[in-house]
Write a protein that holds these residues in place. Structure first.
Motif, PDB file in Angstrom:
ATOM      1  N   ALA A   1      -0.546   0.679   6.548  1.00 57.92           N
ATOM      2  CA  ALA A   1       0.325   1.032   5.306  1.00 57.92           C
ATOM      3  C   ALA A   1       1.272   0.021   5.536  1.00 57.92           C
ATOM      4  CB  ALA A   1       0.738   2.414   5.421  1.00 57.92           C
ATOM      5  N   GLY A   2       2.107  -0.211   4.430  1.00 58.23           N
ATOM      6  CA  GLY A   2       3.532  -0.919   4.239  1.00 58.23           C
ATOM      7  C   GLY A   2       4.627  -0.206   4.907  1.00 58.23           C
ATOM      8  N   ALA A   3       5.945  -0.726   4.210  1.00 55.74           N
ATOM      9  CA  ALA A   3       7.101   0.008   4.686  1.00 55.74           C
ATOM     10  C   ALA A   3       6.906   1.329   4.447  1.00 55.74           C
ATOM     11  CB  ALA A   3       8.208  -0.862   3.801  1.00 55.74           C
ATOM     12  N   SER A   4       7.824   2.031   5.082  1.00 56.54           N
ATOM     13  CA  SER A   4       7.944   3.469   4.830  1.00 56.54           C
ATOM     14  C   SER A   4       8.973   3.684   3.573  1.00 56.54           C
ATOM     15  CB  SER A   4       8.587   4.348   5.902  1.00 56.54           C
ATOM     16  OG  SER A   4       9.891   4.076   6.125  1.00 56.54           O
ATOM     17  N   VAL A   5       9.073   4.731   3.162  1.00 57.97           N
ATOM     18  CA  VAL A   5      10.009   5.075   1.855  1.00 57.97           C
ATOM     19  C   VAL A   5      11.350   4.832   2.689  1.00 57.97           C
ATOM     20  CG1 VAL A   5      10.909   6.958   0.540  1.00 57.97           C
ATOM     21  CG2 VAL A   5       8.585   6.578   0.475  1.00 57.97           C
ATOM     22  N   ARG A   6      11.606   5.173   3.706  1.00 56.59           N
ATOM     23  CA  ARG A   6      12.965   5.278   4.222  1.00 56.59           C
ATOM     24  C   ARG A   6      13.266   3.677   4.597  1.00 56.59           C
ATOM     25  NH1 ARG A   6      17.555   7.206   3.878  1.00 56.59           N
ATOM     26  NH2 ARG A   6      18.015   5.286   3.761  1.00 56.59           N
ATOM     27  N   GLU A   7      12.300   3.172   5.060  1.00 53.15           N
ATOM     28  CA  GLU A   7      12.666   1.626   5.158  1.00 53.15           C
ATOM     29  C   GLU A   7      12.800   0.812   3.933  1.00 53.15           C
ATOM     30  OE1 GLU A   7      10.087   0.926   9.213  1.00 53.15           O
ATOM     31  OE2 GLU A   7       9.081   0.928   7.361  1.00 53.15           O
ATOM     32  N   GLU A   8      12.128   1.044   2.883  1.00 57.65           N
ATOM     33  CA  GLU A   8      12.411   0.425   1.675  1.00 57.65           C
ATOM     34  C   GLU A   8      13.605   0.887   1.068  1.00 57.65           C
ATOM     35  OE1 GLU A   8       9.702  -0.626  -2.340  1.00 57.65           O
ATOM     36  OE2 GLU A   8       8.983  -0.310  -0.630  1.00 57.65           O
ATOM     37  N   LYS A   9      14.120   2.078   1.272  1.00 55.43           N
ATOM     38  CA  LYS A   9      15.520   2.367   0.676  1.00 55.43           C
ATOM     39  C   LYS A   9      16.449   1.537   1.576  1.00 55.43           C
ATOM     40  CE  LYS A   9      16.724   6.502  -0.261  1.00 55.43           C
ATOM     41  NZ  LYS A   9      17.368   7.859   0.073  1.00 55.43           N
TER      42      LYS A   9
ATOM     43  N   GLU B   1       7.292   8.843  -8.960  1.00 57.42           N
ATOM     44  CA  GLU B   1       5.804   8.634  -8.965  1.00 57.42           C
ATOM     45  C   GLU B   1       5.738   9.097  -7.208  1.00 57.42           C
ATOM     46  OE1 GLU B   1       4.750   4.860  -9.726  1.00 57.42           O
ATOM     47  OE2 GLU B   1       5.227   4.979 -12.062  1.00 57.42           O
ATOM     48  N   VAL B   2       6.509   8.524  -6.431  1.00 59.68           N
ATOM     49  CA  VAL B   2       6.484   8.922  -5.094  1.00 59.68           C
ATOM     50  C   VAL B   2       6.356  10.331  -4.921  1.00 59.68           C
ATOM     51  CG1 VAL B   2       7.671   8.979  -2.712  1.00 59.68           C
ATOM     52  CG2 VAL B   2       7.300   6.682  -4.282  1.00 59.68           C
ATOM     53  N   THR B   3       7.174  11.179  -5.459  1.00 59.61           N
ATOM     54  CA  THR B   3       7.358  12.558  -5.096  1.00 59.61           C
ATOM     55  C   THR B   3       6.199  13.333  -5.776  1.00 59.61           C
ATOM     56  OG1 THR B   3       9.801  12.572  -5.572  1.00 59.61           O
ATOM     57  CG2 THR B   3       8.754  14.579  -5.883  1.00 59.61           C
ATOM     58  N   ALA B   4       5.722  12.785  -6.845  1.00 60.94           N
ATOM     59  CA  ALA B   4       4.434  13.257  -7.497  1.00 60.94           C
ATOM     60  C   ALA B   4       3.144  13.065  -6.601  1.00 60.94           C
ATOM     61  CB  ALA B   4       4.265  12.950  -8.940  1.00 60.94           C
ATOM     62  N   GLN B   5       3.241  12.013  -6.064  1.00 60.06           N
ATOM     63  CA  GLN B   5       2.139  11.446  -5.163  1.00 60.06           C
ATOM     64  C   GLN B   5       2.215  12.168  -3.720  1.00 60.06           C
ATOM     65  OE1 GLN B   5       1.208   7.076  -4.873  1.00 60.06           O
ATOM     66  NE2 GLN B   5       2.745   7.161  -6.235  1.00 60.06           N
ATOM     67  N   LEU B   6       3.102  12.548  -3.227  1.00 57.27           N
ATOM     68  CA  LEU B   6       3.462  13.359  -2.237  1.00 57.27           C
ATOM     69  C   LEU B   6       3.004  14.871  -2.445  1.00 57.27           C
ATOM     70  CD1 LEU B   6       4.476  13.456   0.715  1.00 57.27           C
ATOM     71  CD2 LEU B   6       6.971  13.924  -0.295  1.00 57.27           C
ATOM     72  N   ALA B   7       3.511  15.304  -3.627  1.00 56.97           N
ATOM     73  CA  ALA B   7       2.936  16.702  -3.964  1.00 56.97           C
ATOM     74  C   ALA B   7       1.365  16.852  -3.887  1.00 56.97           C
ATOM     75  CB  ALA B   7       3.483  17.224  -5.333  1.00 56.97           C
ATOM     76  N   LEU B   8       0.753  15.828  -4.529  1.00 59.83           N
ATOM     77  CA  LEU B   8      -0.700  15.799  -4.313  1.00 59.83           C
ATOM     78  C   LEU B   8      -1.289  15.753  -3.110  1.00 59.83           C
ATOM     79  CD1 LEU B   8      -1.529  13.781  -7.600  1.00 59.83           C
ATOM     80  CD2 LEU B   8      -2.428  16.146  -7.199  1.00 59.83           C
ATOM     81  N   GLY B   9      -0.778  14.900  -2.156  1.00 59.73           N
ATOM     82  CA  GLY B   9      -1.337  14.600  -1.033  1.00 59.73           C
ATOM     83  C   GLY B   9      -1.129  15.821  -0.023  1.00 59.73           C
ATOM     84  N   LEU B  10       0.134  16.408  -0.260  1.00 59.71           N
ATOM     85  CA  LEU B  10       0.410  17.772   0.392  1.00 59.71           C
ATOM     86  C   LEU B  10      -0.435  18.767   0.033  1.00 59.71           C
ATOM     87  CD1 LEU B  10       2.132  18.727   2.841  1.00 59.71           C
ATOM     88  CD2 LEU B  10       3.717  19.518   1.056  1.00 59.71           C
ATOM     89  N   ALA B  11      -0.793  18.824  -1.248  1.00 59.76           N
ATOM     90  CA  ALA B  11      -1.867  20.043  -1.889  1.00 59.76           C
ATOM     91  C   ALA B  11      -3.110  19.584  -1.157  1.00 59.76           C
ATOM     92  CB  ALA B  11      -1.756  19.899  -3.413  1.00 59.76           C
ATOM     93  N   TYR B  12      -3.534  18.410  -0.908  1.00 55.21           N
ATOM     94  CA  TYR B  12      -4.952  18.115  -0.435  1.00 55.21           C
ATOM     95  C   TYR B  12      -4.944  18.526   1.137  1.00 55.21           C
ATOM     96  CZ  TYR B  12      -8.916  15.808   1.676  1.00 55.21           C
ATOM     97  OH  TYR B  12     -10.038  15.680   2.372  1.00 55.21           O
TER      98      TYR B  12
ATOM     99  N   GLU C   1      15.887  13.498  -0.588  1.00 59.95           N
ATOM    100  CA  GLU C   1      16.213  12.043  -0.035  1.00 59.95           C
ATOM    101  C   GLU C   1      15.516  10.891  -0.577  1.00 59.95           C
ATOM    102  OE1 GLU C   1      15.517  11.790   4.306  1.00 59.95           O
ATOM    103  OE2 GLU C   1      16.415  13.970   4.501  1.00 59.95           O
ATOM    104  N   ILE C   2      14.480  11.007  -1.261  1.00 63.54           N
ATOM    105  CA  ILE C   2      13.446  10.171  -2.057  1.00 63.54           C
ATOM    106  C   ILE C   2      14.408   9.899  -3.255  1.00 63.54           C
ATOM    107  CG2 ILE C   2      11.459   9.768  -3.404  1.00 63.54           C
ATOM    108  CD1 ILE C   2       9.889  11.491  -1.498  1.00 63.54           C
ATOM    109  N   PHE C   3      14.944  10.595  -4.057  1.00 64.62           N
ATOM    110  CA  PHE C   3      15.799  10.269  -5.161  1.00 64.62           C
ATOM    111  C   PHE C   3      17.138   9.841  -4.862  1.00 64.62           C
ATOM    112  CE2 PHE C   3      12.385  12.728  -7.572  1.00 64.62           C
ATOM    113  CZ  PHE C   3      12.424  11.973  -8.793  1.00 64.62           C
ATOM    114  N   GLY C   4      17.736  10.565  -3.837  1.00 63.52           N
ATOM    115  CA  GLY C   4      19.261  10.339  -3.334  1.00 63.52           C
ATOM    116  C   GLY C   4      19.592   9.488  -2.305  1.00 63.52           C
ATOM    117  N   ARG C   5      20.707   9.260  -2.099  1.00 62.10           N
ATOM    118  CA  ARG C   5      21.364   8.497  -1.032  1.00 62.10           C
ATOM    119  C   ARG C   5      21.520   9.063   0.371  1.00 62.10           C
ATOM    120  NH1 ARG C   5      24.863   4.344  -2.820  1.00 62.10           N
ATOM    121  NH2 ARG C   5      24.800   4.069  -5.223  1.00 62.10           N
TER     122      ARG C   5
END
Length: 419
Positions: A120-128, A143-154, A281-285
């Motif tokens: 995988a590539g850069a983490s969300v933290r690294e890209e921020k 999109e990251v938050t929605a995908q994270l919700a789907l992945g966690l649901a799985y 944290e994904i949305f904010g500073r």
């Protein structure tokens, strides 16, 4: 007492000992020559992670080598094999890092489990951190938050608690680099940077330590493009089956739910609390529950109270240092003490609605050149989502499936081609 000279940007050299890391050199080969080490991807307390070339499948892979002691105690490969047997039709399955292979090696420090995964590539933290505003664009954050919700649901549908959800363990997919030569990899991402290992007593190195340490490569550059900003959920080293009782989490303290602070059992609702804090944290500073002093446990609890109100009575009464941080009504205590020699909290409460309102601002003030703000609809939907998750009582938190079915998440799922 330290044996080796300390190094920056690498793993703790002192952990190259019996029970610890396996010493790795570039160009080392494993599994009968199938995997060749070409670069380093990262490290943690219980493993080092390497970029390797799979000579059988002609692809690049991630090779995680556990410490010898954690090999005996780790259930990561069991968990990941179990996740690989979940529903093929679940829309969140594609956001789980695929397990490709596993094997064991013997070395001077013991026996080590090796886990091979897709890279995988850069983490969300690294890209921020690569953005001078320390922010993702709102569209990407949605999109990251929605995908994270789907992945966690799985993950939860498989009866698994992730146990270590945060922005360093969420990574973006890489562009396809499997056809690249090693020279192209080095040209694009940089050649391995090595630092020689030396003992403090100037004695020669033993077999337990490598002759050099390798600094991790950053697999992302401005301008890298992928068809869609898809994510992968990483690191299942702290994962466990949900039916196994546990009271401790590997999640950073700022993301842990209140029940873990008071040694109550933690289960799937703990992941949902961490999901809410991570989404913030994904949305904010900054962190949702900011830390204002070195007494981290107490300051995180105090920030919870500032944001969500007084804890349930059973925890309020058990919080030993409560009076040093909070008044009886929950407001911050600004009276100096030995534990708090000066005021470390901003005055008054800062409820969740206000934190969401300020989520993309710098110290409450709009920053110059701020790329974009949350729309009114996004603010309302996001606040509703967080409010359903940041409930003190675990049984009252929304489940992952309920989050996926919520209106605000559902309207963003279609942005990346899955429903």
């Amino acid at each position: 007492m330290s044996i080796y000279h300390w190094q920056e940007y690498t793993e703790n050299i002192e952990r190259y000992r019996v029970g610890g890391y396996h010493p790795i050199r570039l160009d080392d080969e494993f599994s009968n020559g199938r995997y060749r080490i070409v670069h380093k991807l990262g490290y943690g307390t219980f493993s080092t992670v390497w970029l390797a070339r799979d000579r059988v499948e002609n692809r690049y892979v991630s090779l995680k080598i556990l410490t010898a002691l954690s090999t005996d105690n780790s259930s990561e490969s069991t968990i990941r094999n179990h996740l690989g047997q979940g529903s093929l039709h679940h829309p969140g399955r594609g956001f789980i890092l695929s397990l490709l292979d596993e094997f064991s090696i013997d070395g001077p420090n013991g026996k080590h489990k090796c886990i091979v995964s897709e890279i995988a590539g850069a983490s969300v933290r690294e890209e921020k951190e690569c953005n001078e505003q320390d922010l993702l664009p709102v569209k990407v954050a949605r999109e990251v938050t929605a995908q994270l919700a789907l992945g966690l649901a799985y993950i939860h549908s498989c009866g698994v608690l992730h146990g270590d959800l945060h922005t360093h363990n969420i990574a973006f997919e890489l562009p396809d680099i499997n056809s690249w030569t090693l020279e192209q990899i080095f040209s694009h991402y940089g050649e391995p940077r090595t630092n020689e290992v030396h003992r403090r007593d100037d004695q020669p190195l033993g077999l337990e330590a490598p002759p050099y340490l390798v600094e991790p490569v950053f697999l992302w550059k401005p301008g890298d493009t992928v068809p869609a900003r898809r994510i992968k959920i990483l690191d299942y080293g702290e994962a466990s089956f949900a039916n196994k009782e546990r009271k401790r989490l590997g999640t950073p303290l700022r993301l842990q739910p209140p029940e873990s602070f008071f040694e109550e059992s933690v289960g799937l609702p703990a992941d949902m609390w961490a999901f809410a804090c991570t989404a913030f944290e994904i949305f904010g500073r900054s962190d949702l529950f900011e830390r204002w002093y070195r007494a981290e446990r107490d300051t995180v609890l105090a920030e919870m109270v500032r944001t969500l109100g007084i804890l349930p009575q059973r925890w309020w009464d058990k919080w030993d240092n409560r009076s040093k941080f909070c008044m009886s009504d929950g407001t911050p205590n600004h009276k100096p003490s030995k534990l708090l020699p000066q005021s470390v909290f901003p005055p008054g409460f800062k409820p969740l609605a206000l934190r969401v309102q300020d989520i993309r601002l710098d110290d409450g003030r709009e920053a110059d050149g701020l790329p974009d703000q949350l729309s009114e609809d996004d603010s309302t939907g996001f606040l509703r989502l967080l409010s359903s998750l940041l409930r003190y009582e675990p049984s009252e938190r929304a489940t992952a499936e309920e989050v996926v079915k919520s209106d605000w998440i559902r309207q963003h799922i279609e942005n990346f081609g899955t429903k």
